[in-house]
Design a protein around this motif. Structure first.
Motif, PDB file in Angstrom:
ATOM      1  N   LEU A 450      98.630  84.580 108.893  1.00 20.28           N
ATOM      2  CA  LEU A 450      97.683  85.141 107.924  1.00 20.28           C
ATOM      3  C   LEU A 450      97.452  86.622 108.171  1.00 20.28           C
ATOM      4  CD1 LEU A 450      95.040  82.249 107.686  1.00 20.28           C
ATOM      5  CD2 LEU A 450      96.949  82.725 106.156  1.00 20.28           C
ATOM      6  N   CYS A 451      97.327  87.020 109.439  1.00 23.08           N
ATOM      7  CA  CYS A 451      97.095  88.433 109.747  1.00 23.08           C
ATOM      8  C   CYS A 451      98.326  89.273 109.409  1.00 23.08           C
ATOM      9  CB  CYS A 451      96.728  88.596 111.218  1.00 23.08           C
ATOM     10  SG  CYS A 451      95.082  87.980 111.643  1.00 23.08           S
ATOM     11  N   ASN A 452      99.515  88.751 109.684  1.00 23.25           N
ATOM     12  CA  ASN A 452     100.732  89.485 109.320  1.00 23.25           C
ATOM     13  C   ASN A 452     100.807  89.711 107.817  1.00 23.25           C
ATOM     14  OD1 ASN A 452     101.538  89.621 111.983  1.00 23.25           O
ATOM     15  ND2 ASN A 452     102.916  87.851 111.859  1.00 23.25           N
ATOM     16  N   ASN A 453     100.487  88.672 107.045  1.00 21.24           N
ATOM     17  CA  ASN A 453     100.482  88.824 105.586  1.00 21.24           C
ATOM     18  C   ASN A 453      99.442  89.842 105.146  1.00 21.24           C
ATOM     19  OD1 ASN A 453     102.524  86.981 105.220  1.00 21.24           O
ATOM     20  ND2 ASN A 453     101.160  85.258 104.736  1.00 21.24           N
ATOM     21  N   ALA A 454      98.257  89.784 105.750  1.00 23.08           N
ATOM     22  CA  ALA A 454      97.184  90.696 105.357  1.00 23.08           C
ATOM     23  C   ALA A 454      97.551  92.147 105.645  1.00 23.08           C
ATOM     24  CB  ALA A 454      95.897  90.310 106.086  1.00 23.08           C
ATOM     25  N   LEU A 455      98.100  92.391 106.816  1.00 21.79           N
ATOM     26  CA  LEU A 455      98.498  93.762 107.156  1.00 21.79           C
ATOM     27  C   LEU A 455      99.596  94.264 106.220  1.00 21.79           C
ATOM     28  CD1 LEU A 455      98.554  93.559 111.068  1.00 21.79           C
ATOM     29  CD2 LEU A 455      96.808  94.618 109.626  1.00 21.79           C
ATOM     30  N   HIS A 456     100.546  93.401 105.894  1.00 19.74           N
ATOM     31  CA  HIS A 456     101.651  93.797 105.029  1.00 19.74           C
ATOM     32  C   HIS A 456     101.160  94.143 103.624  1.00 19.74           C
ATOM     33  CE1 HIS A 456     105.558  93.819 103.057  1.00 19.74           C
ATOM     34  NE2 HIS A 456     105.101  92.898 102.202  1.00 19.74           N
TER      35      HIS A 456
END
Length: 552
Positions: A450-456
Motif C-alpha cells: 500500500l505504501c509503495n502504491n501511495a508513494l508512486h
C-alpha cells in the motif's frame, strides 16, 4: 437479548447464570416473605375491622343481650384497648413494610386469644358467638407459624376455652352445655388447623416446584442471553412494525450503528428484509455493511404469539468467500506453483544470456537497448512468478494481538531503509492502545504494498512522494482501522471493483498482484480492505481489522 457497548474491549459484563437455592421454610420458595407480608397485611386490617365492629355492636346496642351481658365494663374496656392496640400495630406494620418476626407474630396471636377469652367471659360464655372468632386466629397462626407452633396454638386455645367454661361451672356462671360447646369448639379448632396445615403443605410443595421451574426458566433465559450476546453471528429480532426487539453486539458491529431495542431499522436494511419476507424462494440476501463489508442476511418467522416477530441472522460473507477461495486456491496453487517453477528456469537463462550479450563490445547501441528491454521484462515476469509462488507456498498465519500504536512506528523505521530518500511518511496514531489481530510479517507485507502504491501515485500527480498512515479505534464496531492516504488522482470509478482482482493493473510495468495479495492476507484473518475517499477527498485504502480478542 439484549441487548451491546462502546468500550474498546467490547466485552459485556458477565451475567450470573447459577440458579439460587429455594428456601425451605414458611410457604416455600423465594416468594416466602412476599406472601407472608400479604397475609399479615390482610390480618392486620382484619383485626382493626373486627375490633371496631365488636366495639360498635356494644356501644350502639344493636347486639344487646348477646355481647357484654355479664360484665359490660370488662367488655367495653377490653374492646377499646383492643381497638387502640390494633390501630397502633397496623401503623407499625406500615412503617416496617408488613414484615414481622415469628416472635412478634406469636405475640399478636396471643393478644388476640387473651382478648377473645375476656370478651367471651364478659358476654356470659360461648353462647354469644364471640368464641368462633378464635377459629380465624388459629387458622392464621397455622399459616404464619410453622406446623408445630400452629398445632400448639390450637391446643392452648382449646384448653383455655374448656378451662374457662369449667371454671364458670365451678363459679356458677356457666352450664354443662357450655362445656360441651367448648369441647366442640376445640374439636373444630383442631380440625380447621389440621385441614389448613394439610392444604398448606401441598401448597408449599407446589410453590417449591413452581419456584424451581421459575428459577430454571430464569437460568435458561440468562444463559440464552449470554450465548446470544457472545455470538459472532449477528442476531436481530424485529416486531411487526420493524422495530428492534433484540439486537446483539455482533449485529451492531457488522451494521456499524448504535441501534438498540426499540429503534426502527434503517430503510435500506428494511427493504432487503422485506424482499426476504415476500420472496420465499430467496434464502438470503447480500447487503453492504460497515466498512464496505459484504453481509449475508437470512431470516425466519418466530412461532405465532402476541405480535408477529422476525428473526434475522447477519453473517460476514467474507467467511464464506474465504472458504470458497481456499478451496479454489488449494487446487489452483499447486498448478500455478508447478508452472511458475518450470517457467522460472528458462526465464533465468534468457535473462542471463541477455546480460552477457549486453556486455559484448561487438553489438551496436540499438542491440544493447534491445537487451535492456529483454532484461527489464524478464525481471517483471520473474516478479510475477515470485508472487505466484508466494501465494502457492503461503501457509496459515500465526496471528497475535498487536498494538498498532506501538507496532506501526517500528514498521515505518524498517520501511524507510528501503524507500526512496525523498519519501515523506506521516503517521497519525490514536489515543491509547489500538489493538488488532494479525501476523506481523504479513501485515508488514500488506502495508509495504500500500505504501509503495501511495508513494508512486503521489509522485505521478504532485511530483513528491508522500504518504500518510492513520490509526484509530472504532467503538461502534469494536475494531481497529488503519488508513493509507496519498495525493494521487485515485482509482477511476469503473476500476474500483477490479483493483483487487489478480493481474489487473493500469500501469505498464505493474504485475497486478500487489493488491490481490494484500486482500488475500487480510481475508485470511477476517480483516476487510477496500478503497474509498477520505473526508478531505484524498485517495485512501482502509484496512478494518476483526476483533482483537478473536482467535482464528
Amino acid at each position: 437479548m439484549t441487548s451491546a457497548s462502546s468500550s474498546q474491549s467490547a466485552q459485556d459484563a458477565p451475567i450470573p447464570i447459577l440458579p439460587s437455592t429455594p428456601t425451605s421454610s414458611g410457604f416455600g420458595g423465594g416468594n416466602l416473605h412476599l406472601r407472608q407480608r400479604d397475609l399479615l397485611r390482610i390480618y392486620a386490617w382484619y383485626r382493626v375491622a373486627i375490633a371496631l365492629i365488636l366495639l360498635t355492636l356494644f356501644i350502639s346496642g344493636v347486639s344487646r343481650g348477646t355481647v357484654g351481658t355479664l360484665f359490660p365494663a370488662l367488655y367495653l374496656n377490653t374492646a377499646v384497648t383492643y381497638s387502640v392496640l390494633n390501630i397502633l400495630w397496623l401503623a407499625y406494620l406500615f412503617r416496617t413494610g408488613f414484615h414481622a418476626s415469628p416472635r412478634r407474630i406469636g405475640s399478636i396471636l396471643g393478644c388476640d386469644v387473651i382478648t377473645f377469652l375476656l370478651l367471651i367471659q364478659a358476654s356470659g360464655g360461648l353462647g354469644s358467638g364471640v368464641g368462633y372468632l378464635l377459629l380465624t386466629t388459629c387458622a392464621v397462626g397455622s399459616l404464619l407459624l410453622d406446623r408445630r407452633m400452629g398445632a400448639f396454638l390450637a391446643a392452648i386455645v382449646s384448653i383455655a376455652v374448656i378451662g374457662q367454661q369449667v371454671a364458670g361451672m365451678v363459679l356458677g356462671t356457666a352450664e354443662t352445655r357450655d362445656v360441651v360447646s367448648a369441647g366442640s369448639l376445640g374439636v373444630l379448632l383442631f380440625t380447621s388447623v389440621s385441614a389448613l396445615q394439610y392444604l398448606s403443605g401441598h401448597i408449599r410443595l407446589a410453590n417449591r416446584k413452581a419456584e424451581r421451574v421459575r428459577q430454571q426458566a430464569a437460568h435458561l433465559q440468562r444463559l440464552t442471553q449470554q450465548i446470544v450476546a457472545q455470538m459472532r453471528t449477528g442476531v436481530l429480532v424485529l416486531d411487526r412494525h420493524d422495530k428492534i426487539e433484540l439486537v446483539n453486539r455482533a449485529a451492531q458491529q457488522l451494521l456499524g450503528n448504535q441501534q438498540h431495542a426499540g429503534d426502527t431499522i434503517e430503510q435500506p436494511l428494511r427493504r432487503e428484509i422485506d424482499v426476504l419476507r415476500s420472496d420465499t424462494s430467496q434464502k438470503h440476501r447480500l447487503v453492504r455493511g460497515a466498512g464496505n463489508s459484504e453481509l449475508k442476511l437470512s431470516h425466519t418467522k418466530l412461532p405465532p404469539g402476541p405480535g408477529s416477530s422476525t428473526l434475522v441472522f447477519i453473517e460476514d460473507n467474507r467467511k464464506l468467500t474465504q472458504q470458497a477461495q481456499q478451496l479454489k486456491l488449494a487446487s489452483l496453487g499447486r498448478l500455478t506453483g508447478s508452472i511458475a517453477h518450470e517457467v522460472r528456469n528458462p526465464l533465468g537463462a534468457i535473462s542471463h544470456a541477455a546480460q552477457l550479450l549486453a556486455e559484448s563490445e561487438q553489438i551496436s547501441d540499438e542491440d544493447r537497448r534491445l537487451t535492456e528491454i529483454i532484461c527489464r521484462h524478464s525481471q517483471r515476469v520473474n516478479q510475477i512468478i515470485e508472487n505466484v509462488m508466494q501465494l502457492s507456498r503461503r501457509k496459515e498465519a500465526s496471528t497475535q494481538r498487536l498494538d498498532l500504536c506501538h507496532w506501526l512506528p517500528q514498521f515505518i523505521e524498517d520501511y524507510r531503509r528501503g524507500a526512496p530518500e525523498d519519501a515523506q511518511i506521516t503517521v497519525s496514531l490514536g489515543s491509547g492502545p489500538v489493538m488488532a489481530r494479525f501476523a506481523p510479517d504479513q501485515l508488514a507485507q500488506v502495508l509495504t504494498n500500500l505504501c509503495n502504491n501511495a508513494l508512486h501515485h503521489s509522485r505521478s500527480t504532485t511530483g513528491r512522494r508522500e504518504v500518510e498512515l492513520r490509526v484509530e479505534y472504532l467503538p461502534q464496531r469494536a475494531c481497529a482501522r488503519l488508513e493509507v492516504l496519498d495525493k494521487g488522482r485515485g482509482v477511476a470509478e469503473e476500476h474500483r471493483d477490479q483493483i483487487f482482482e489478480p493481474f489487473f493493473t493500469t500501469e505498464a510495468n505493474g504485475a497486478g498482484l500487489g493488491l490481490y495479495i494484500a486482500r488475500e492476507l487480510c481475508e485470511a484473518v477476517r480483516a476487510n480492505i477496500y478503497y474509498c475517499r477520505s473526508d478531505d477527498k484524498r485517495s485512501c485504502f482502509r484496512v478494518e481489522f476483526s476483533s482483537a480478542d478473536q482467535v482464528f
